[in-house]
Motif scaffolding. Structure first.
Motif, PDB file in Angstrom:
ATOM      1  N   THR A  58       0.831  -1.205   0.000  1.00 28.64           N
ATOM      2  CA  THR A  58       0.000   0.000   0.000  1.00 28.64           C
ATOM      3  C   THR A  58       0.863   1.251   0.000  1.00 28.64           C
ATOM      4  N   CYS A  59       1.921   1.261   0.798  1.00 25.07           N
ATOM      5  CA  CYS A  59       2.822   2.424   0.820  1.00 25.07           C
ATOM      6  C   CYS A  59       3.463   2.632  -0.547  1.00 25.07           C
ATOM      7  N   LEU A  60       3.891   1.550  -1.183  1.00 25.02           N
ATOM      8  CA  LEU A  60       4.517   1.661  -2.501  1.00 25.02           C
ATOM      9  C   LEU A  60       3.520   2.160  -3.551  1.00 25.02           C
ATOM     10  N   MET A  61       2.293   1.647  -3.510  1.00 23.50           N
ATOM     11  CA  MET A  61       1.278   2.118  -4.465  1.00 23.50           C
ATOM     12  C   MET A  61       0.917   3.573  -4.202  1.00 23.50           C
ATOM     13  N   SER A  62       0.833   3.969  -2.939  1.00 22.48           N
ATOM     14  CA  SER A  62       0.485   5.347  -2.596  1.00 22.48           C
ATOM     15  C   SER A  62       1.568   6.326  -3.023  1.00 22.48           C
ATOM     16  N   ASP A  63       2.820   5.896  -2.988  1.00 18.50           N
ATOM     17  CA  ASP A  63       3.936   6.763  -3.378  1.00 18.50           C
ATOM     18  C   ASP A  63       4.134   6.831  -4.883  1.00 18.50           C
ATOM     19  N   ASP A  64       3.488   5.940  -5.629  1.00 15.64           N
ATOM     20  CA  ASP A  64       3.632   5.903  -7.086  1.00 15.64           C
ATOM     21  C   ASP A  64       2.753   6.989  -7.704  1.00 15.64           C
ATOM     22  N   PRO A  65       3.354   7.997  -8.365  1.00 14.89           N
ATOM     23  CA  PRO A  65       2.548   9.088  -8.925  1.00 14.89           C
ATOM     24  C   PRO A  65       1.641   8.646 -10.071  1.00 14.89           C
ATOM     25  N   SER A  88       0.340   7.488   3.985  1.00 12.08           N
ATOM     26  CA  SER A  88       1.070   8.597   3.384  1.00 12.08           C
ATOM     27  C   SER A  88       1.827   9.340   4.475  1.00 12.08           C
ATOM     28  N   ASN A  89       3.091   9.064   4.587  1.00 12.23           N
ATOM     29  CA  ASN A  89       3.932   9.708   5.596  1.00 12.23           C
ATOM     30  C   ASN A  89       5.163  10.310   4.946  1.00 12.23           C
ATOM     31  N   PRO A  90       4.988  11.444   4.239  1.00 11.63           N
ATOM     32  CA  PRO A  90       6.158  12.030   3.594  1.00 11.63           C
ATOM     33  C   PRO A  90       7.123  12.591   4.635  1.00 11.63           C
ATOM     34  N   SER A  91       8.386  12.486   4.325  1.00  9.86           N
ATOM     35  CA  SER A  91       9.388  13.029   5.242  1.00  9.86           C
ATOM     36  C   SER A  91       9.396  14.555   5.121  1.00  9.86           C
ATOM     37  N   ASP A  93      11.895  16.415   4.325  1.00 13.47           N
ATOM     38  CA  ASP A  93      12.609  16.787   3.105  1.00 13.47           C
ATOM     39  C   ASP A  93      11.728  16.634   1.872  1.00 13.47           C
ATOM     40  N   GLU A  94      10.951  15.544   1.811  1.00 15.43           N
ATOM     41  CA  GLU A  94      10.051  15.339   0.667  1.00 15.43           C
ATOM     42  C   GLU A  94       9.000  16.441   0.592  1.00 15.43           C
ATOM     43  N   THR A  95       8.492  16.846   1.752  1.00 17.51           N
ATOM     44  CA  THR A  95       7.486  17.909   1.790  1.00 17.51           C
ATOM     45  C   THR A  95       8.079  19.226   1.308  1.00 17.51           C
ATOM     46  N   ILE A  96       9.285  19.537   1.719  1.00 14.42           N
ATOM     47  CA  ILE A  96       9.948  20.777   1.302  1.00 14.42           C
ATOM     48  C   ILE A  96      10.210  20.754  -0.203  1.00 14.42           C
ATOM     49  N   VAL A  97      10.699  19.643  -0.711  1.00 12.92           N
ATOM     50  CA  VAL A  97      10.972  19.518  -2.149  1.00 12.92           C
ATOM     51  C   VAL A  97       9.686  19.683  -2.953  1.00 12.92           C
ATOM     52  N   ALA A  98       8.608  19.055  -2.503  1.00 10.81           N
ATOM     53  CA  ALA A  98       7.329  19.164  -3.216  1.00 10.81           C
ATOM     54  C   ALA A  98       6.804  20.596  -3.187  1.00 10.81           C
ATOM     55  N   GLY A  99       6.940  21.272  -2.050  1.00 14.07           N
ATOM     56  CA  GLY A  99       6.504  22.668  -1.954  1.00 14.07           C
ATOM     57  C   GLY A  99       7.305  23.580  -2.862  1.00 14.07           C
ATOM     58  N   LEU A 100       8.627  23.405  -2.897  1.00  8.55           N
ATOM     59  CA  LEU A 100       9.472  24.225  -3.775  1.00  8.55           C
ATOM     60  C   LEU A 100       9.166  23.963  -5.246  1.00  8.55           C
ATOM     61  N   ALA A 101       8.904  22.715  -5.585  1.00 13.97           N
ATOM     62  CA  ALA A 101       8.568  22.383  -6.974  1.00 13.97           C
ATOM     63  C   ALA A 101       7.245  23.035  -7.377  1.00 13.97           C
ATOM     64  N   GLN A 102       6.283  23.066  -6.473  1.00 13.36           N
ATOM     65  CA  GLN A 102       4.999  23.711  -6.763  1.00 13.36           C
ATOM     66  C   GLN A 102       5.185  25.211  -6.974  1.00 13.36           C
ATOM     67  N   HIS A 103       5.981  25.849  -6.140  1.00 14.92           N
ATOM     68  CA  HIS A 103       6.246  27.287  -6.309  1.00 14.92           C
ATOM     69  C   HIS A 103       6.952  27.560  -7.631  1.00 14.92           C
TER      70      HIS A 103
END
Length: 159
Positions: A58-65, A88-91, A93-103
């Motif tokens: 489930t974790c692997l499927m949830s992380d697959d975009p 869904s437990n993003p680290s 660092d993952e949260t920061i990277v995703a936020g910067l990519a969105q900006h």
């Protein structure tokens, strides 16, 4: 290939008896799979459960975009999509990277807005309202309401 032979022996000794490696063939039941995990835990000195592979998958499927969450929910048999939030437990660092990519995506879109869609061929062929009027008349301003359109048509008919 000694490691591969050892894996095959482990498979034969732990897994195959539980899934019907012995005759007569029979389906793998929950209890048989649980006993298989218990035997493997004793040998390995671990404390795994039958639920652990489900959680990992489930974790692997949830992380697959490319895997829509609604499909993951359906595969697991969950009633509500919100149940998947526990997987869904993003680290940090993952949260920061995703936020910067969105900006960054928003900044690029502001700098280069997407091109306007092409005008349909049917719209190009339409003639302007003033082109349909007789040349002696001035173009009429756009009508703002159906009532005004009705009045205009009645006054034109009266002439």
């Amino acid at each position: 290939m000694p490691g591969e032979q050892q894996s095959v022996r482990a498979l034969k000794s732990f897994v195959l008896p539980a899934i019907g490696g012995r005759r007569p063939w029979r389906p793998l039941t929950y209890d048989a799979a649980r006993m298989m995990f218990n035997r493997a835990n004793e040998v390995l000195g671990s404390n795994r459960t039958l639920h652990d592979p489900r959680h990992t998958a489930t974790c692997l499927m949830s992380d697959d975009p490319t895997m829509p969450p609604v499909y993951v929910r359906h595969i697991l048999g969950h009633k509500h999509l919100s149940t998947l939030d526990i997987y869904s437990n993003p680290s940090r660092d993952e949260t920061i990277v995703a936020g910067l990519a969105q900006h960054e995506r928003q900044r690029r879109q502001r700098e280069r807005p997407p091109p306007l869609p092409p005008v349909p061929a049917s719209a190009k062929d339409r003639r302007s309202p003033s082109a349909t009027l007789p040349s002696s008349r001035a173009p009429i301003a756009p009508i703002s309401s159906p009532v005004a359109e009705t009045r205009r048509l009645r006054s034109t008919d009266a002439e």
